[in-house]
Each structure stands twice: as structure tokens, then as C-alpha cells.
Design a protein around this motif. Structure first.
Motif, PDB file in Angstrom:
ATOM      1  N   ASN A  34      54.050  41.847  27.624  1.00 23.28           N
ATOM      2  CA  ASN A  34      53.764  40.506  28.125  1.00 23.28           C
ATOM      3  C   ASN A  34      54.669  39.481  27.461  1.00 23.28           C
ATOM      4  O   ASN A  34      54.673  39.356  26.245  1.00 23.28           O
ATOM      5  N   SER A  35      55.415  38.788  28.295  1.00 24.32           N
ATOM      6  CA  SER A  35      56.367  37.812  27.754  1.00 24.32           C
ATOM      7  C   SER A  35      55.704  36.467  27.466  1.00 24.32           C
ATOM      8  O   SER A  35      56.347  35.550  26.988  1.00 24.32           O
ATOM      9  N   LEU A  36      54.426  36.351  27.770  1.00 21.26           N
ATOM     10  CA  LEU A  36      53.730  35.082  27.524  1.00 21.26           C
ATOM     11  C   LEU A  36      52.987  35.133  26.192  1.00 21.26           C
ATOM     12  O   LEU A  36      52.441  36.171  25.820  1.00 21.26           O
ATOM     13  N   PRO A  37      52.934  33.999  25.477  1.00 20.80           N
ATOM     14  CA  PRO A  37      52.169  33.970  24.220  1.00 20.80           C
ATOM     15  C   PRO A  37      50.683  34.277  24.471  1.00 20.80           C
ATOM     16  O   PRO A  37      50.178  34.048  25.571  1.00 20.80           O
ATOM     17  N   GLN A  38      50.019  34.752  23.422  1.00 20.31           N
ATOM     18  CA  GLN A  38      48.592  35.127  23.503  1.00 20.31           C
ATOM     19  C   GLN A  38      47.728  34.055  24.178  1.00 20.31           C
ATOM     20  O   GLN A  38      46.899  34.357  25.024  1.00 20.31           O
ATOM     21  N   GLU A  39      47.938  32.797  23.768  1.00 22.08           N
ATOM     22  CA  GLU A  39      47.066  31.725  24.280  1.00 22.08           C
ATOM     23  C   GLU A  39      47.316  31.450  25.761  1.00 22.08           C
ATOM     24  O   GLU A  39      46.423  30.990  26.469  1.00 22.08           O
ATOM     25  N   VAL A  40      48.534  31.730  26.200  1.00 21.84           N
ATOM     26  CA  VAL A  40      48.821  31.547  27.628  1.00 21.84           C
ATOM     27  C   VAL A  40      48.186  32.713  28.402  1.00 21.84           C
ATOM     28  O   VAL A  40      47.609  32.527  29.479  1.00 21.84           O
ATOM     29  N   GLN A  41      48.251  33.892  27.808  1.00 26.96           N
ATOM     30  CA  GLN A  41      47.571  35.047  28.421  1.00 26.96           C
ATOM     31  C   GLN A  41      46.074  34.789  28.516  1.00 26.96           C
ATOM     32  O   GLN A  41      45.412  35.235  29.441  1.00 26.96           O
ATOM     33  N   TYR A  42      45.547  34.069  27.537  1.00 27.45           N
ATOM     34  CA  TYR A  42      44.119  33.729  27.527  1.00 27.45           C
ATOM     35  C   TYR A  42      43.768  32.897  28.774  1.00 27.45           C
ATOM     36  O   TYR A  42      42.766  33.155  29.449  1.00 27.45           O
ATOM     37  N   ILE A  43      44.629  31.924  29.093  1.00 29.23           N
ATOM     38  CA  ILE A  43      44.391  31.093  30.285  1.00 29.23           C
ATOM     39  C   ILE A  43      44.379  31.976  31.538  1.00 29.23           C
ATOM     40  O   ILE A  43      43.498  31.863  32.393  1.00 29.23           O
ATOM     41  N   PHE A  44      45.348  32.877  31.615  1.00 31.11           N
ATOM     42  CA  PHE A  44      45.435  33.801  32.751  1.00 31.11           C
ATOM     43  C   PHE A  44      44.121  34.580  32.886  1.00 31.11           C
ATOM     44  O   PHE A  44      43.548  34.709  33.971  1.00 31.11           O
ATOM     45  N   ARG A  45      43.637  35.083  31.732  1.00 34.88           N
ATOM     46  CA  ARG A  45      42.407  35.894  31.731  1.00 34.88           C
ATOM     47  C   ARG A  45      41.207  35.061  32.194  1.00 34.88           C
ATOM     48  O   ARG A  45      40.372  35.515  32.969  1.00 34.88           O
ATOM     49  N   MET A  46      41.130  33.832  31.713  1.00 31.85           N
ATOM     50  CA  MET A  46      40.017  32.951  32.103  1.00 31.85           C
ATOM     51  C   MET A  46      40.071  32.643  33.608  1.00 31.85           C
ATOM     52  O   MET A  46      39.047  32.569  34.273  1.00 31.85           O
ATOM     53  N   GLN A  47      41.292  32.487  34.106  1.00 30.15           N
ATOM     54  CA  GLN A  47      41.428  32.216  35.552  1.00 30.15           C
ATOM     55  C   GLN A  47      40.850  33.373  36.357  1.00 30.15           C
ATOM     56  O   GLN A  47      40.141  33.177  37.343  1.00 30.15           O
ATOM     57  N   VAL A  48      41.142  34.606  35.922  1.00 32.82           N
ATOM     58  CA  VAL A  48      40.620  35.775  36.644  1.00 32.82           C
ATOM     59  C   VAL A  48      39.102  35.830  36.495  1.00 32.82           C
ATOM     60  O   VAL A  48      38.380  36.111  37.463  1.00 32.82           O
ATOM     61  N   GLU A  49      38.615  35.531  35.287  1.00 32.33           N
ATOM     62  CA  GLU A  49      37.165  35.642  35.047  1.00 32.33           C
ATOM     63  C   GLU A  49      36.344  34.723  35.923  1.00 32.33           C
ATOM     64  O   GLU A  49      35.238  35.049  36.303  1.00 32.33           O
ATOM     65  N   GLU A  50      36.858  33.535  36.204  1.00 33.27           N
ATOM     66  CA  GLU A  50      36.026  32.598  36.971  1.00 33.27           C
ATOM     67  C   GLU A  50      36.225  32.721  38.483  1.00 33.27           C
ATOM     68  O   GLU A  50      35.557  32.040  39.253  1.00 33.27           O
ATOM     69  N   ALA A  51      37.126  33.592  38.897  1.00 34.37           N
ATOM     70  CA  ALA A  51      37.413  33.720  40.333  1.00 34.37           C
ATOM     71  C   ALA A  51      36.204  34.243  41.095  1.00 34.37           C
ATOM     72  O   ALA A  51      35.476  35.108  40.614  1.00 34.37           O
ATOM     73  N   ASP A  52      36.007  33.718  42.317  1.00 36.88           N
ATOM     74  CA  ASP A  52      35.016  34.304  43.217  1.00 36.88           C
ATOM     75  C   ASP A  52      35.688  35.368  44.075  1.00 36.88           C
ATOM     76  O   ASP A  52      35.070  36.305  44.550  1.00 36.88           O
ATOM     77  N   LEU A  53      36.971  35.172  44.257  1.00 38.25           N
ATOM     78  CA  LEU A  53      37.738  36.007  45.174  1.00 38.25           C
ATOM     79  C   LEU A  53      39.153  36.088  44.620  1.00 38.25           C
ATOM     80  O   LEU A  53      39.733  35.067  44.267  1.00 38.25           O
ATOM     81  N   ILE A  54      39.668  37.296  44.545  1.00 35.76           N
ATOM     82  CA  ILE A  54      40.976  37.466  43.916  1.00 35.76           C
ATOM     83  C   ILE A  54      41.992  37.933  44.945  1.00 35.76           C
ATOM     84  O   ILE A  54      41.737  38.857  45.718  1.00 35.76           O
ATOM     85  N   LEU A  55      43.133  37.281  44.953  1.00 35.33           N
ATOM     86  CA  LEU A  55      44.209  37.714  45.834  1.00 35.33           C
ATOM     87  C   LEU A  55      45.321  38.295  44.987  1.00 35.33           C
ATOM     88  O   LEU A  55      45.811  37.644  44.072  1.00 35.33           O
ATOM     89  N   LEU A  56      45.681  39.530  45.294  1.00 33.77           N
ATOM     90  CA  LEU A  56      46.895  40.078  44.699  1.00 33.77           C
ATOM     91  C   LEU A  56      48.010  39.696  45.660  1.00 33.77           C
ATOM     92  O   LEU A  56      48.106  40.235  46.756  1.00 33.77           O
ATOM     93  N   ASN A  57      48.828  38.731  45.240  1.00 40.04           N
ATOM     94  CA  ASN A  57      49.851  38.205  46.152  1.00 40.04           C
ATOM     95  C   ASN A  57      51.168  38.985  46.028  1.00 40.04           C
ATOM     96  O   ASN A  57      51.327  39.821  45.138  1.00 40.04           O
ATOM     97  N   LYS A  58      52.082  38.705  46.917  1.00 39.17           N
ATOM     98  CA  LYS A  58      53.450  39.245  46.912  1.00 39.17           C
ATOM     99  C   LYS A  58      53.478  40.759  47.098  1.00 39.17           C
ATOM    100  O   LYS A  58      54.325  41.439  46.527  1.00 39.17           O
ATOM    101  N   VAL A  59      52.511  41.285  47.878  1.00 36.59           N
ATOM    102  CA  VAL A  59      52.493  42.741  48.062  1.00 36.59           C
ATOM    103  C   VAL A  59      53.715  43.224  48.854  1.00 36.59           C
ATOM    104  O   VAL A  59      54.006  44.416  48.862  1.00 36.59           O
ATOM    105  N   ASP A  60      54.413  42.288  49.480  1.00 38.61           N
ATOM    106  CA  ASP A  60      55.663  42.688  50.163  1.00 38.61           C
ATOM    107  C   ASP A  60      56.707  43.179  49.153  1.00 38.61           C
ATOM    108  O   ASP A  60      57.685  43.814  49.534  1.00 38.61           O
ATOM    109  N   THR A  61      56.493  42.908  47.878  1.00 37.24           N
ATOM    110  CA  THR A  61      57.445  43.376  46.862  1.00 37.24           C
ATOM    111  C   THR A  61      56.997  44.701  46.243  1.00 37.24           C
ATOM    112  O   THR A  61      57.642  45.226  45.342  1.00 37.24           O
ATOM    113  N   LEU A  62      55.853  45.228  46.720  1.00 36.78           N
ATOM    114  CA  LEU A  62      55.301  46.455  46.135  1.00 36.78           C
ATOM    115  C   LEU A  62      55.270  47.563  47.179  1.00 36.78           C
ATOM    116  O   LEU A  62      55.199  47.290  48.378  1.00 36.78           O
TER     117      LEU A  62
END
Ligand code: GDP
Ligand code: MG
Length: 383
Positions: A141-169
Motif C-alpha cells: 500500500n502506497s498510502l500512509p496508515q492514516e489515509v488507509q484508515y479513511i479508506f477503511r472507514m469509508q468501506v465500513e459505513e457503506a450501505d452498498l459497495i461498487l467495485l468500479n473500473k471492472v473494464d480494467t479487470l
């Protein structure tokens, strides 16, 4: 068709996840179905590229400059009222990509303090495949721990999660990430989408508008119910959150380009120069975007990780005389250092293209400690 209260849809997610692109995509789809769509864009500074993107689409756009929805709740309300006065059915809003705790500070306050005015749809959180892989594995992970923390909190509060950019996978990669994400998030839906190709977008809309009478308009093959909501974060640590935000330098610049130049060549030369400069300076880009406006047209370039592939959008404008460049950079590092890298990259690109540049405005700063106006843990509570 006018619905009262106004349906409000917030699309959260980390910087560069594809929120603006997704809002544009669903804005168009909803307009085609006869809904009047409004949009609220938001960032922490003026001269946003996002608003200029959305202004080129149908729908009403209001920008809330200088703050985030949670800390500038009154501005959000005012923007919603301004647009709402125009008989809008659905209001799409994009929170700042480094914000979290939105259920407690935005969704619940809207639902409890303004019940008759707004009906807030399940909170969507968009994820970028590269960033989600680091989140899932905990490694590389190229992001600092505290920035990763924000990412994690964003996922935790989601009601619905979109995995975007699947055209690249590949299909296999998509299935794997969706399965791993589902293991993490329990019953909350994880929908693979591509905001660019439109893949999975109908499935997302069907889930969002599950409770709307007009739901039959959406593709019921994909009926997906949001059974469990992420809910307000109960144990968020604001000091860590604030530290994460403050790891990011924000730079916005507006530059006038005078002279004759070919827009696509200038655009790729500039993004290459910026990318090289950030890479050699060891600065991780969270989201770098710029637009070039010339002769009534607008095109864009984006970078969502330092080492990633640049993305381009908008028309091929061709040869022009004069143009305006608007640059927004969110990267891990000192804002002044980021500003100076951007400044010299633009200058060198302009010199190489024999174009004069004049800086019209620039800002370089770190986001302030988040101080939400409201914080309501539960939708049935009134603060
Ligand atoms: N390949 C691909 N790129 C995407 C997709 N959605 C967004 N992007 C790109 O990701 C970059 C960031 O998108 P943007 O919507 O500005 O992200 P935001 O910061 O979350 O608003 C841009 O280069 C977009 O073109 C997608 O579905 N597929
Ligand atoms: Mg955006």
C-alpha cells in the motif's frame, strides 16, 4: 414524475475511485428516463475540474467550494434548496474523496432534521480495484496508515459497495475481488461496475431505487435489496481521520495558455511530465486531474496513482489558439512541494510547446481538522 421529498443520492469513495464519472453516467440515464436531475459537486477549493465536467452534461449543477458536506452542512442545504427550487426529482451529490463518517454527519442529519425535504438513498461507496486490493491484502500500500484508515472507514459505513473500473479487470479478477469484498462486508451488496462502459450500472440503480414506486423502470433481473446498512460509524477516531486528511496536500491552479498549440499533444506531454516529476519526488498521487478548455471545448487528463496509466477524456480538440488549464492535485505530501512540482511541469510543457503561461490563481493547502456541524449516530435519534 415529481417526487416529493427529493431523492438524494450520495456517492462516496476515495479520491479517484470514479465518483464524478459515475454521477455523470447515472445522471444521463436518469435524465433519459424522464427524471430531472440535479448535482452537487464539492471539493475543498475553487476552480474545480469536476464542476466543469458535470456542467457539460444535462442537469443542474451547484458547486460547494471551500469545504466538505459534513463541515459545511448549511452550504449543502443551501445548494440542495437552490437546486430543489427547480423541481428536481433526484439530487446526486459527491462528497470529498478524503471524507468519511458521512452517515452520522450528513445522511442522518438530512433524514432526521429535514425529514420532509429529503429522502436519502442508501450510501454508495465506490472502490478502485488497485486500492481495494491493497485494502484486502494489507500489503503493497502506497498510502500512509492514516489515509488507509479513511479508506477503511469509508468501506465500513457503506450501505452498498461498487467495485468500479471492472473494464480494467479480467472476469476472474473481478469475481475474486467481489468474493473477497463480500467476505469482509457481510450482507451489504457488492456490485461490480464500470462507470465508463456502463456495465453493472442498471444493477446499481435497481438496488438504489428498490423502494421507489418507479422501480419498475429499472432492470429487475438484477433486483438487489439493500438489507443491511453500514450504519453510522460507532468507533471512528477523529484524530486518526484528521491526520489522514492532513497527510494529503491539495493543490489547485488555473493557468492561462496563450499561443498556438495542439491540445492532445500538450495534454499528454503535461501528464507525462507531472507523472515523472511526482514519481522521482517520491510523492504518491491520490488523484491528479486537469482540464484544458479551448475554443468552446473541454478535455481532461487524470492520474489516480503515481505509477498508473493516465486516463484521458473529452473530445479531440485539435489545434487551438489560447486555452485555459485547470489543475487539481491531491497527493501525499507537502502542499508547497506539490505546487512547485506542478508549476515547473506546466512551465516546461508550455516552453516546449512555445506557449506563454500565466498563472491566474493557485491554492496549496492541507485539509483542516474535520469538525462536522452535526453528528447523529442513529437515524431515529435527533442529536
Ligand atoms: N477504466 C476506467 N476508468 C474509470 C472508470 N471510472 C472512472 N475512471 C477514471 O478514473 C479517473 C478518476 O475518475 P473520477 O470520476 O474523476 O473520480 P473521483 O475522484 O472519484 O470523482 C478518471 O481518469 C476516470 O476516467 C471506469 O469505470 N473504468
Ligand atoms: Mg470527483
Amino acid at each position: 414524475m415529481k417526487s416529493d421529498p427529493i431523492q438524494m443520492l450520495l456517492v462516496s469513495g476515495f479520491l479517484g475511485a470514479g465518483k464524478t464519472t459515475a454521477l455523470q453516467t447515472i445522471g444521463e440515464r436518469l435524465s433519459e428516463r424522464g427524471y430531472t436531475v440535479g448535482m452537487i459537486t464539492n471539493d475543498q477549493a475553487r476552480g474545480l475540474v469536476d464542476t466543469s465536467v458535470l456542467n457539460t452534461t444535462a442537469g443542474r449543477v451547484v458547486e460547494i467550494p471551500g469545504g466538505c458536506f459534513c463541515c459545511d452542512f448549511e452550504d449543502l442545504l443551501m445548494a440542495a434548496h437552490t437546486i430543489g427550487a427547480e423541481d428536481v426529482d433526484i439530487l446526486l451529490a459527491e462528497p470529498v474523496g478524503s471524507c468519511t463518517d458521512l452517515v452520522a454527519t450528513v445522511v442522518n442529519p438530512l433524514q432526521t432534521l429535514h425529514t420532509s425535504e429529503f429522502d436519502v438513498a442508501p450510501l454508495t461507496v465506490m472502490l478502485d480495484p488497485d486500492r481495494v486490493q491493497s485494502y484486502l491484502t494489507g500489503g503493497n500500500n502506497s498510502l500512509p496508515q492514516e489515509v488507509q484508515y479513511i479508506f477503511r472507514m469509508q468501506v465500513e459505513e457503506a450501505d452498498l459497495i461498487l467495485l468500479n473500473k471492472v473494464d480494467t479487470l479480467s472476469a476472474k479478477e473481478t469475481t475474486q475481488i467481489v468474493t473477497d469484498l463480500k467476505d469482509r462486508v457481510g450482507k451489504r451488496p457488492v456490485i461490480p461496475v464500470s462507470a465508463i462502459t456502463g456495465d453493472g450500472i442498471e444493477r446499481w440503480l435497481a438496488a438504489l431505487f428498490d423502494q421507489l414506486e418507479s422501480n419498475e423502470q429499472f432492470d429487475t433481473n438484477y433486483r438487489e435489496t439493500v438489507e443491511t446498512r453500514g450504519g453510522a460509524l460507532t468507533d471512528i477516531d477523529y484524530d486518526t481521520y484528521a491526520k489522514g486528511e492532513a497527510e494529503l496536500g491539495w493543490v489547485n491552479m488555473t493557468v492561462e495558455l496563450t499561443g498556438h498549440f495542439e491540445v492532445s499533444t500538450f495534454r499528454s506531454a503535461l501528464i507525462t511530465r507531472l507523472q515523472r516529476a511526482f514519481s522521482s519526488g517520491g510523492i504518491e498521487v491520490a488523484h491528479l486531474k486537469f482540464s484544458i478548455a479551448a475554443e468552446g471545448s473541454l478535455c481532461h487528463a487524470n492520474l489516480t496513482t503515481t505509477e498508473g496509466e493516465p486516463g484521458y477524456s473529452g473530445p479531440d480538440i485539435g489545434d487551438v489558439t489560447d486555452g485555459e488549464l485547470v489543475v487539481n492535485i491531491r497527493a501525499v505530501g507537502d502542499p508547497e512541494a506539490i505546487h512547485s512540482i506542478a508549476d515547473s511541469s506546466i512551465e516546461q510543457t508550455a516552453i516546449a510547446a512555445s506557449v506563454d503561461m500565466q498563472l491566474k490563481q493557485a491554492q496549496a493547502f492541507r485539509p483542516e481538522y474535520p469538525e462536522p456541524v452535526h453528528r447523529i449516530d442513529s437515524a431515529s435519534q435527533t442529536e
